[in-house]
Enzyme design. Structure first.
Site, short mmCIF file in Angstrom:
data_model
loop_
_atom_site.label_atom_id
_atom_site.label_comp_id
_atom_site.label_asym_id
_atom_site.label_seq_id
_atom_site.Cartn_x
_atom_site.Cartn_y
_atom_site.Cartn_z
N TYR A 110 0.82 -1.21 0.00
CA TYR A 110 0.00 0.00 0.00
C TYR A 110 0.86 1.27 0.00
O TYR A 110 1.86 1.34 0.71
CB TYR A 110 -0.90 0.03 1.25
CG TYR A 110 -1.76 1.26 1.28
CD1 TYR A 110 -2.92 1.31 0.52
CD2 TYR A 110 -1.41 2.38 2.01
CE1 TYR A 110 -3.71 2.46 0.51
CE2 TYR A 110 -2.19 3.52 2.00
CZ TYR A 110 -3.34 3.54 1.25
OH TYR A 110 -4.11 4.68 1.23
N TRP A 112 1.20 5.68 -1.73
CA TRP A 112 0.91 6.69 -2.76
C TRP A 112 1.97 6.75 -3.85
O TRP A 112 1.77 7.40 -4.86
CB TRP A 112 0.77 8.06 -2.11
CG TRP A 112 -0.65 8.39 -1.79
CD1 TRP A 112 -1.48 7.70 -0.95
CD2 TRP A 112 -1.42 9.49 -2.30
NE1 TRP A 112 -2.71 8.32 -0.90
CE2 TRP A 112 -2.69 9.43 -1.72
CE3 TRP A 112 -1.13 10.54 -3.18
CZ2 TRP A 112 -3.69 10.35 -2.00
CZ3 TRP A 112 -2.13 11.47 -3.44
CH2 TRP A 112 -3.39 11.37 -2.87
#
Ligand SMILES: Nc1nc2c(c(=O)[nH]1)N[C@H]1C(S)=C(S)[C@@H](COP(=O)(O)OP(=O)(O)OC[C@H]3O[C@@H](n4cnc5c(=O)[nH]c(N)nc54)[C@H](O)[C@@H]3O)O[C@H]1N2
Ligand SMILES: Nc1nc2c(c(=O)[nH]1)N[C@H]1C(S)=C(S)[C@@H](COP(=O)(O)OP(=O)(O)OC[C@H]3O[C@@H](n4cnc5c(=O)[nH]c(N)nc54)[C@H](O)[C@@H]3O)O[C@H]1N2
Ligand SMILES: [Mo]
Length: 763
Positions: A110, A112
């Site tokens: 996980y 960005w």
């Protein structure tokens, strides 16, 4: 390379970056951006804190997988050549998949990552792991886990469909809405960023338009900074994690005043009877009055009652930030916000009803329709096992254990290898000391990172990755009206390589070279992806034209926002029935009730959070650990914008004058923030725009523990947060908790967060 000036895109906007061939010497905002973010200036730190060479934790290298895993994060690394690292890693991946199967590899990864459609680290790692037989993945995200899980039960469509195709956009609000009742506001700082990037920052101008049209904004929040000053929002301070109670208090006031829309509730909703009974206190003997809500939330009951009357007599939009559902029982906040809007009977009317996440990121409410732009396919994952994203530490600690999730009974896999690229769990996860314990369980942890942050330090094998400034790419987001060419600006720093090139070499050694690369180099992939896109959309510029111009502004009429699904439902409740079991908005859900969760019953319900001022706890201050203004999460924490927001390298803890004085603390004092889970240092900023009893410490300082389990010197709030899921329903992250603050006495240990770990050559 000689000196140059190039346009590029980041997750916080577009910039022209100047380079002398080696370094980034200046960063200029994109000329078309009216409100550029200062975060971009931090990119001048591109050469600092870098992982220069592939690095292997010494015990792992000398004694093999799993050796001294308790030393992860604290041991020195041996720098090796690329061929050594790749061969060792390929052999280890092969050992794990042969001995334990691909279900033993966790590749959720996980995070960005960075802007850029091809070199998107998560797509790359998922595609690679899929090509070599599969991996355990994750569902939902840290942003809106509860929202993702509960929205389909309420409205029958996904959370993304709610945001993109159902709730009013900001221009519609300016035109039609009279009153916005907001929980958590529309913070300008958050709208600076957008997944994939945005050409222009427009929230401030859109909110100013709303103000010019006379829209009134009221905001319930622990912080008073969640709207730009220009809109003159009325701030109603409250304790965090008590939104459901405030909404119930508003709903009760509307009900007893007879201001609810009975027709709407019976025609378009199911479950009004159960919710009404709950509001009146029939099942539990507790009417959800304004006084009841005020006692829980610290909001003046009179204010709740008068606002309830205003809501009933104006075109009202109830808005909820993403933050309010990132808490214990976060599912209830969005369910109750939806129910409150349903009681007003304005759902599906222009500018009325309910909407989530305005300001949370740049695209929310921007009125642009979702459109496909070039991107890399992730391949087929042959492993079906997944976890709800925030259950990572539970998974590592409790392989084989069963747990609940959205009506399913799932089992944690037994993980031997963790593979991460493009995210930072030692930033994003809660209760970092617990994560560090869990992190000792797998045999091998592999990380691709540009920087020596806390994640890289906690790996066994660290492979240096390029940043977007060191490679070519195409940039853009499916919710923005710009596409950028992102040229390579400087040569890779140290021995850094692109994630794609690293994975290509590994895939080749593991017999999946062709499957992963399809015979293309990264530049050939970019050409290929763009030309496929261009064939479908010849109205866009060719790749050569895009490269020459630097960017393309997509005409807004090519990507209009779709008509609202809720407006369609309102017009035709039978023909456009919702995809819920009843075909209606579900204020009571038989499905949710049938799961039998005592922490998520069949209708929106107030349940006490684990840690809040009304509970029994030794700690009395509520901690809000919100998104940082000066960086994107932990990214570029070592850059000038982030460092400029700190004091002596430590984060600033916001505190009210009263709470500070009660502890003998002055502005600028060094403090220790602590609870039973951990402690960190911070520098106090005394502020008036914080609710009494609340302290605020932004996320993202690189975790800097003195020793395992020890105090964090830089001020990372996730040493304080707890690691319980929101409920059995969504199992989402929950980030509000209780802490105590005391003046730091003695000699302050220096911050080491941005320094390199000890590195030794391979002998
Ligand atoms: N207490 C608390 N905790 C929170 C939150 C909160 O509100 N409070 N918010 C949560 C939320 S909503 C989120 S989304 C998460 C965010 O958590 P993350 O998304 O994990 O945080 P980032 O710092 O963005 O991590 C991205 C990492 O990818 C690396 N990276 C960037 N580009 C590349 C690349 O091209 N290749 C490789 N290999 N690496 C790259 C960066 O250096 C950085 O280390 O945090 C969550 N945690
Ligand atoms: N500059 C910058 N912008 C970002 C990010 C970043 O790292 N930096 N991260 C991005 C990401 S990944 C995400 S998911 C979004 C997150 O968007 P959000 O989750 O909405 O962001 P937060 O900053 O955590 O919270 C927004 C505000 O909600 C208020 N709030 C906190 N808790 C409560 C509560 O219990 N009740 C009420 N009523 N209000 C509360 C606080 O005043 C806080 O400032 O932001 C994005 N935007
Ligand atoms: Mo997020």
């Amino acid at each position: 390379m000689k000196s140059s000036r190039h346009l590029t895109l980041t997750n916080w906007g577009a910039y022209e970056v100047e380079s002398d061939g080696t370094d980034i010497t200046a960063v200029h905002p994109f000329a078309k951006d009216p409100d550029p973010s200062a975060i971009g200036q931090s990119m001048k730190a591109v050469r600092r804190s870098r992982v220069d060479k592939p690095s292997i934790r010494e015990s792992w290298l000398k004694q093999g997988p799993g050796a001294r895993s308790d030393q992860r994060g604290y041991e020195r690394f041996v720098e090796v050549e690329w061929d050594v690292a790749i061969e060792l890693l390929a052999a280890e991946i092969d050992r794990v998949r042969t001995d334990f199967g691909n279900e033993a590899i966790f590749g959720g990864s996980y995070g960005w990552a960075s802007a850029g459609r091809f070199h998107h680290a998560l797509s790359q790692v998922h595609r690679f792991l899929a090509s070599i037989g599969g991996y355990v993945s994750q569902v939902d995200d840290y942003s809106i886990a509860s929202g993702h899980v509960i929205t389909p039960h309420i409205f029958g469509f996904s959370f993304d469909e709610m945001m993109d195709e159902a709730q009013p956009h900001l221009e519609e609000i300016a035109e039609n809405t009279e009153l916005v009742v907001s929980f958590g506001g529309m913070p300008l700082k958050n709208s600076q960023v957008m997944y994939g990037g945005q050409g222009q920052h427009l929230l401030a101008s859109r909110l100013e338009t709303c103000r010019d049209r006379g829209v009134r904004f009221v905001n319930f929040s622990p912080l008073g900074e969640d709207f730009i000053d220009a809109v003159e929002a009325e701030w109603i301070p409250m304790f965090p994690s008590t939104d459901t109670a405030v909404m119930l208090g508003l709903a009760h006031s509307i009900l007893v005043a007879g201001d609810h829309d009975e027709d709407f509730l019976t025609t378009y909703c199911t479950g009004w009877d159960q919710l009404r009974a709950y509001l009146l206190g029939e099942p539990d003997g507790v009417p959800k009055t304004a006084e009841w809500a005020g006692a829980i939330s610290s909001v003046d009951p009179q204010r709740i009652r008068s606002l309830a009357a205003d809501m009933a007599h104006h075109r009202t939009l109830v808005t909820a930030s993403w933050s309010i559902q990132r808490t214990d029982h976060g599912e209830q906040t969005y369910w109750m916000a939806s129910a409150l809007a349903a009681m007003l009977g304005q759902v599906g009317l222009p500018g009325g009803g309910v909407g989530f996440g305005y300001g949370a990121v740049g695209y929310t409410g921007n009125g642009i329709g979702y459109h496909v732009i070039p991107r890399l396919g992730q391949g087929r994952n042959n492993v079906s096992t997944y976890i709800p994203v925030a259950r990572i530490a539970d998974m590592l600690l409790h392989g084989g254990k069963e747990y609940d999730y959205n009506g399913k009974r799932l089992t944690y896999p037994d993980i031997k290898m963790v593979y991460w690229a493009g995210g930072n769990p030692f930033h994003h996860h809660q209760d970092l000391n617990r994560l560090e314990q869990a992190w000792q369980r797998p045999d091998t942890i592999v990380v691709h990172e540009p920087f020596w942050n806390s994640l890289a330090r906690h790996a066994d094998i660290v492979l240096p990755a390029t940043t977007p400034l060191e490679r070519n790419d195409i940039g853009g987001s499916s919710m923005d009206n710009f596409i950028f060419w992102m040229p390579k600006v400087i040569d890779p720093v140290g021995d850094a390589r692109n994630d794609y090139d690293i994975f290509s070499d590994l895939a080749r050694l593991l017999g999946a070279g062709e499957r992963f690369t399809e015979g293309r180099t990264s530049d050939e992939w970019i050409e290929h992806l763009y030309s496929e896109f261009h064939t479908r959309h010849p109205e866009y510029p060719s790749l050569d034209e895009l490269r020459d111009a630097g960017y393309f502004e997509i005409p807004r009429e090519w990507i209009p926002a779709p008509p609202s699904r809720l407006a369609a439902y309102r017009d035709d409740p039978t023909g456009a029935a919702l995809d819920t079991p009843s075909g209606r908005i579900e204020l009571f859900s038989e499905t949710v009730a049938s799961f039998g969760y005592d922490d998520c019953p069949g209708h929106p319900t107030w349940m006490e959070p684990r840690e809040w001022p009304g509970g029994a706890s030794a700690y009395s201050l509520s901690l809000v650990s919100n998104q940082p203004k000066t960086r994107l999460h932990s990214q570029w924490d070592h850059g000038e914008t982030s460092i400029g927001g700190k004091k002596d390298g430590r984060e600033r803890l916001g505190m009210t004058p009263v709470d500070a004085a009660a502890r003998g603390i002055d502005d600028g004092d060094l403090v220790r923030v602590f609870n039973d889970r951990g402690a960190c240092m911070a520098s106090v900023s005394i502020r008036d725009d914080i609710a009494h009893g609340v302290v605020q410490l932004p996320t993202g300082a690189w975790w800097d523990p003195i020793e395992p389990g020890g105090m964090c010197r830089s001020g990372n709030p996730n040493v304080l947060t707890h690691d319980f899921g929101t409920s059995s329903m969504a199992q989402g992250p929950s980030t509000t908790c209780l802490v105590e603050v005391e003046k730091f006495v003695g000699e302050a240990p220096a911050v080491r967060a941005h320094e390199l770990p000890e590195l030794v050559p391979n002998t």
